[in-house]
Design a protein around this motif. Structure first.
Motif, PDB file in Angstrom:
ATOM      1  N   LYS A 292       0.701  -1.076   0.086  1.00 43.00           N
ATOM      2  CA  LYS A 292      -0.116  -0.122  -0.005  1.00 43.00           C
ATOM      3  C   LYS A 292       0.769   1.293   0.066  1.00 43.00           C
ATOM      4  O   LYS A 292       0.622   1.955  -0.877  1.00 43.00           O
ATOM      5  CB  LYS A 292      -0.650  -0.043   1.200  1.00 43.00           C
ATOM      6  CG  LYS A 292      -1.574   1.268   1.483  1.00 43.00           C
ATOM      7  CD  LYS A 292      -2.190   1.503   2.868  1.00 43.00           C
ATOM      8  CE  LYS A 292      -1.268   1.286   4.067  1.00 43.00           C
ATOM      9  NZ  LYS A 292      -0.918   2.594   4.617  1.00 43.00           N
ATOM     10  N   ASN A 293       1.995   1.294   0.680  1.00 42.65           N
ATOM     11  CA  ASN A 293       2.726   2.411   1.026  1.00 42.65           C
ATOM     12  C   ASN A 293       3.612   2.679  -0.328  1.00 42.65           C
ATOM     13  O   ASN A 293       3.788   3.721  -0.865  1.00 42.65           O
ATOM     14  CB  ASN A 293       3.695   2.324   2.143  1.00 42.65           C
ATOM     15  CG  ASN A 293       2.561   2.539   3.361  1.00 42.65           C
ATOM     16  OD1 ASN A 293       1.611   3.096   3.284  1.00 42.65           O
ATOM     17  ND2 ASN A 293       3.298   2.233   4.581  1.00 42.65           N
ATOM     18  N   HIS A 294       4.045   1.690  -0.924  1.00 42.01           N
ATOM     19  CA  HIS A 294       4.689   1.865  -2.312  1.00 42.01           C
ATOM     20  C   HIS A 294       3.841   2.263  -3.233  1.00 42.01           C
ATOM     21  O   HIS A 294       4.294   3.203  -3.987  1.00 42.01           O
ATOM     22  CB  HIS A 294       5.191   0.303  -2.597  1.00 42.01           C
ATOM     23  CG  HIS A 294       6.702   0.049  -2.176  1.00 42.01           C
ATOM     24  ND1 HIS A 294       7.806   0.704  -2.878  1.00 42.01           N
ATOM     25  CD2 HIS A 294       7.102  -0.565  -1.060  1.00 42.01           C
ATOM     26  CE1 HIS A 294       8.741   0.341  -2.207  1.00 42.01           C
ATOM     27  NE2 HIS A 294       8.409  -0.510  -1.140  1.00 42.01           N
ATOM     28  N   HIS A 295       2.552   1.802  -3.258  1.00 40.86           N
ATOM     29  CA  HIS A 295       1.567   2.404  -4.127  1.00 40.86           C
ATOM     30  C   HIS A 295       1.437   3.930  -3.943  1.00 40.86           C
ATOM     31  O   HIS A 295       1.451   4.764  -4.867  1.00 40.86           O
ATOM     32  CB  HIS A 295       0.315   1.543  -4.054  1.00 40.86           C
ATOM     33  CG  HIS A 295      -1.037   2.223  -5.019  1.00 40.86           C
ATOM     34  ND1 HIS A 295      -0.872   2.220  -6.343  1.00 40.86           N
ATOM     35  CD2 HIS A 295      -1.852   2.891  -4.726  1.00 40.86           C
ATOM     36  CE1 HIS A 295      -2.066   2.715  -6.868  1.00 40.86           C
ATOM     37  NE2 HIS A 295      -2.589   3.327  -5.937  1.00 40.86           N
ATOM     38  N   ASN A 296       1.155   4.327  -2.789  1.00 42.34           N
ATOM     39  CA  ASN A 296       0.971   5.684  -2.680  1.00 42.34           C
ATOM     40  C   ASN A 296       2.393   6.439  -2.958  1.00 42.34           C
ATOM     41  O   ASN A 296       2.140   7.736  -3.427  1.00 42.34           O
ATOM     42  CB  ASN A 296       0.658   6.074  -1.109  1.00 42.34           C
ATOM     43  CG  ASN A 296      -0.610   5.225  -0.598  1.00 42.34           C
ATOM     44  OD1 ASN A 296      -1.478   4.955  -1.296  1.00 42.34           O
ATOM     45  ND2 ASN A 296      -0.862   5.264   0.649  1.00 42.34           N
TER      46      ASN A 296
END
Lengths: 470, 390
Positions: free
Chosen positions: B169-173
């Motif tokens: 999730k954080n990589h996507h953001n």
């Protein structure tokens, strides 16, 4: 009459042997972990000997080794502190010769007999290093033995001694030499070992007015199994009279070797049996002990045989080479350079770091490590009682296995240990197999060397999986 | 006690590109962050009456800030409070304004970590006996992960999958954050299968070690009105410092009391009773994936033991009920320690103003930042709450 009141042993957990990849011998030998040395093994043997006994009765400590970590600075003082002995005791390091262990025993017996001490703790410990792939590497082993020499309540009474001192250059290691050297084998055996030990054992028997058949067990030095059998036969002893040299299992543990054989012999000694220890090195010391009516050791000690029977094969010779700094690996150079420990801090924290004292709050009873000025539970100020945690068993509450922490045995296992009876500490775990690490694992504390920086050997306690017979 | 709610406002912020800034000195980073904040606020350096410099490992005093920005003869204090450093520099600046001592002040956090030659975190320590176990940050939090899995009966693979979803999730953001250190997608499978760093945490469970700086211009709401309409108000500031180390054997290792205390005092100040519903977005201290998981519970976003279910439900994604680490978090935006807290405030500020670009949330009126410094048992935790003008 002076004698042995208690004895203990220590054999490191790991073995080089048939299951060790790259080990070029069928014979097994005990090998100290990377964080063990003569001092740490001496503490382990001392703990084994002191199990369940009053440490306050010990008036002196003699430490025998040929592998002291310091050339200038006492080792017995480190060991005495780790063993939580009194401050008003005498200590000495007896070093440089393989018969230092029996020399220490004799000194202790003399002190006790003279009445200058009630109980003296004698510990012999060695981890000599042979050159890679050489005979000395194959035949050596690491280990330690400890004895309480006492005037009262002995389980084996001192029964005579005989000594020879002869300047002999058969095996040696110069200051700064990493590995043991020796002269031609045939000379060393014939003119050294066989002649000198022969004279010494014969001299003892003559002085005592006995013959070989009066000896119940002979704890005899020899560099390897073949020489051991041969020498015992030459001296006129039947195989059942000779204490098993544990060759092919333990290895020649140097200064500790004859003391370990003596401890092993006492484990099984029959009442009234005469046990004779005969060491070798620049001469020989022969000392006799007569087993009392109840010769066995106290409860809670593993003994040489208990530790010998709880071994694990080391995976590979490569691991051993890394442990002994024969191979210097890249992993060691990846972390930023360690800075010297502060000597004033080491001194100030001796009780918590070396004696491993926690504290029990006098107000609420909460056990805490390290000791706190203000109680971690009830905030009472300066109102606690020191509590030794080094001999308290514990269990793993949680853990991690760190691949970047920069240790010799990657991954570094870090565990939160809850001690039985209270107290929690964050500990490094050593002597561990990764597949045995789990929440709830029973552990005990072991005195180990963390690192050497600025010539300072920094010792502290680590957790190990409990050494019940594996 | 009147609290800080609505007593100070942010009128300008700046943040450098985070990452391996081989090109930039710490002075360069400070200039970059400060001048973006000046321009955003519409002020000049000479308008600043006092400053607080947050840094853990780069400097010992406030002087380097004066040196870089040529802030002649104004009071500057250096603040250090582990990973909560930047937020604490910001907090001290807020209190000085709220006390009425100054009108316009600067809080700036900076860290230059990548000149150490070491890929992990290398922070020198004071001389000591040096007997404590070397417990690098990944292991400190791995201790919590091991116990969390055990306590809630989570099988290893399942636990790894949950943590992997947080990292992913954080990589996507992060792909939508031009200033982030890492800006590429990483799948949950890649995260779960990455090499171990500190079991059970793997490489992608760990945040980046980065260089960077971030800055905030703080003033009173009255003065703020004269600069811009979309200033952002501080609603609450909580700080909690743990006292017990790991010595308390009645502590479970599956929650961090400092996070609970700091968030509760900030919620109280801000008048928040149901954080899960009232808060629109949160920037939390995801130094490791397990930390973010536990934070969900400590901050009251998920009931105890239920954070995994909320992760599975997508609660904390950009599209979820309570988006967390919309800019990529420490995981992808990077973690120059002394700058991270103000970087988090920067993201909340941009979101609340509606200036967050492709990652802009539809509803962003109340935002939270959270920093956790130190180690389990001895954390320093800061929580800050920010709102738009009524």
């Amino acid at each position: 009459m002076a004698g042995i009141a208690a004895f203990g042993g220590y054999v490191p957990r790991y073995r080089l042997g048939a299951a060790t990849d790259g080990w070029n011998s069928r014979a097994e030998r005990a090998v100290a972990n990377f964080d063990e040395d003569s001092v740490s093994m001496a503490v382990a043997a001392g703990l084994d000997c002191l199990a369940g006994r009053d440490r306050g009765l010990i008036d002196g400590l003699l430490f025998a080794t040929t592998t002291p970590p310091y050339a200038e600075k006492g080792c017995a003082s480190i060991i005495a502190t780790a063993l939580d002995l009194r401050r008003d005791i005498f200590t000495a390091d007896i070093t440089d010769v393989l018969r230092a262990g029996t020399t220490a025993l004799k000194q202790a017996l003399d002190s006790v007999a003279a009445g200058s001490a009630r109980q003296v703790l004698v510990i012999a410990s060695d981890n000599r290093q042979g050159a890679p792939r050489g005979e000395a590497e194959r035949n050596s082993g690491d280990g330690a033995a400890a004895f309480i020499i006492s005037r009262d309540d002995v389980i084996a009474e001192h029964e005579g001694h005989y000594n020879i001192t002869e300047n002999m250059m058969d095996v040696w290691r110069s200051a700064g030499d990493p590995f043991v050297r020796s002269w031609e084998d045939r000379f060393a055996i014939e003119e050294g070992l066989e002649r000198i030990l022969g004279d010494a054992v014969a001299g003892y028997m003559e002085r005592q007015g006995i013959s070989a058949r009066d000896v119940g067990k002979l704890a005899l030095y020899a560099p390897d199994g073949r020489r051991h059998t041969q020498l015992a036969r030459q001296l006129g002893f039947a195989p059942e009279q000779v204490q098993d040299g544990m060759f092919g299992r333990l290895g020649n543990t140097g200064t500790a070797f004859v003391p370990m054989l003596l401890a092993a012999a006492l484990e099984d000694a029959a009442p009234g049996q005469l046990v004779v220890a005969a060491s070798y090195g620049d001469g020989s010391d022969v000392i006799g002990f007569r087993a009392a009516a109840h010769p066995g050791n106290g409860q809670g000690s593993h003994g040489v045989s208990g530790y010998l029977n709880s071994g694990r094969a080391l995976d590979s010779y490569e691991t051993y080479a890394r442990w002994r700094d024969v191979w210097v690996t890249d992993a060691a150079s990846r972390r930023p350079q360690a800075q010297s420990p502060s000597v004033s801090a080491l001194w100030r924290e001796g009780d918590r770091n070396i004696r491993f004292y926690g504290a029990s709050c006098n107000q609420c009873g909460f056990v805490q490590y390290p000791p706190q000025r203000v109680c971690v539970k009830c905030q009472a100020r300066d109102d606690s009682t020191p509590l030794r945690l080094s001999d308290r068993p514990g269990r793993v509450f949680t853990y991690s296995m760190d691949y970047l922490a920069g240790t010799t045995d990657t991954p570094l296992v870090i565990a939160v240990v809850d001690f039985d009876g209270g107290g929690r500490a964050l500990c490094m775990v050593t002597d561990r197999e990764l597949d045995e690490i789990k929440i709830g694992l029973p552990v005990e504390m072991s005195f180990r060397k963390l690192r050497v920086v600025n010539g300072i050997h920094n010792y502290y306690w680590k957790a190990i999986p409990r050494r019940a017979a594996d | 006690m009147s609290g800080i709610k609505d007593r100070v406002a942010i009128i300008g912020m700046g943040c450098t590109k985070f990452g391996e800034r081989w090109d930039a000195s710490s002075a360069d980073l400070m200039v970059e962050a400060a001048y973006e904040a000046y321009e955003d606020a519409g002020i000049e350096g000479k308008d600043i009456q006092a400053a607080w410099l947050g840094t853990v490992a780069s400097f010992r005093t406030g002087q380097p800030l004066a040196d870089a920005l040529k802030l002649d003869y104004i009071p500057i204090s250096r603040v250090e409070n582990a990973c909560a450093t930047a937020t604490d520099a910001f907090r001290n600046a807020c209190y000085a304004v709220a006390a009425g001592v100054y009108d316009i002040v600067l809080a700036l956090g900076v860290e230059k970590l990548k000149d150490s030659g070491f890929s992990g975190l290398a922070v020198p320590e004071a001389p000591g006996a040096d007997v404590n176990p070397p417990v690098p940050p990944p292991s400190q939090f791995a201790l919590a992960a091991t116990r969390y899995f055990h306590e809630y009966g989570i099988p290893f693979d399942e636990g790894k999958r949950t943590l992997a979803q947080i990292a992913s999730k954080n990589h996507h953001n992060g792909t939508m954050s031009p200033k982030a250190h890492f800006q590429r997608e990483v799948s949950a499978e890649q995260v779960a299968n990455a090499p171990m760093v500190a079991w059970p945490l793997g490489l992608f469970d760990c945040c980046g070690v980065s260089d960077g700086a971030a800055a905030a211009i703080i003033t009173t709401p009255e003065i703020a009105k004269t600069f811009r309409d979309d200033y952002i108000l501080v609603k609450g500031l909580g700080l909690s410092v743990g006292a017990f180390g790991i010595m308390r054997n009645d502590w479970d290792f599956t929650h961090f009391p400092e996070s609970v205390r700091a968030s509760q005092s900030a919620y109280q100040e801000a008048g928040i009773s149901d954080p899960r519903r009232e808060i629109d977005l949160a920037m939390v201290h995801d130094c490791f994936t397990i930390t973010e998981l536990i934070i969900y519970e400590d901050l009251g976003f998920s009931p105890r033991g239920q954070a995994s279910a909320d992760v599975a439900a997508g609660t904390f994604t950009l599209e979820g009920d309570l988006p967390v680490n919309t800019d990529g978090g420490l995981k992808c935006f990077g973690h120059p320690i002394g700058a991270s807290g103000i970087r988090m405030i920067y993201e909340v500020y941009k979101q609340l103003q509606g200036n967050a670009g492709p990652r802009q949330l539809q509803k962003a009126d109340l935002g939270l930042t959270h920093n956790l410094g130190g180690r389990p048992g001895s954390f320093t935790c800061s929580v800050a709450l920010f709102g738009t003008r009524e």
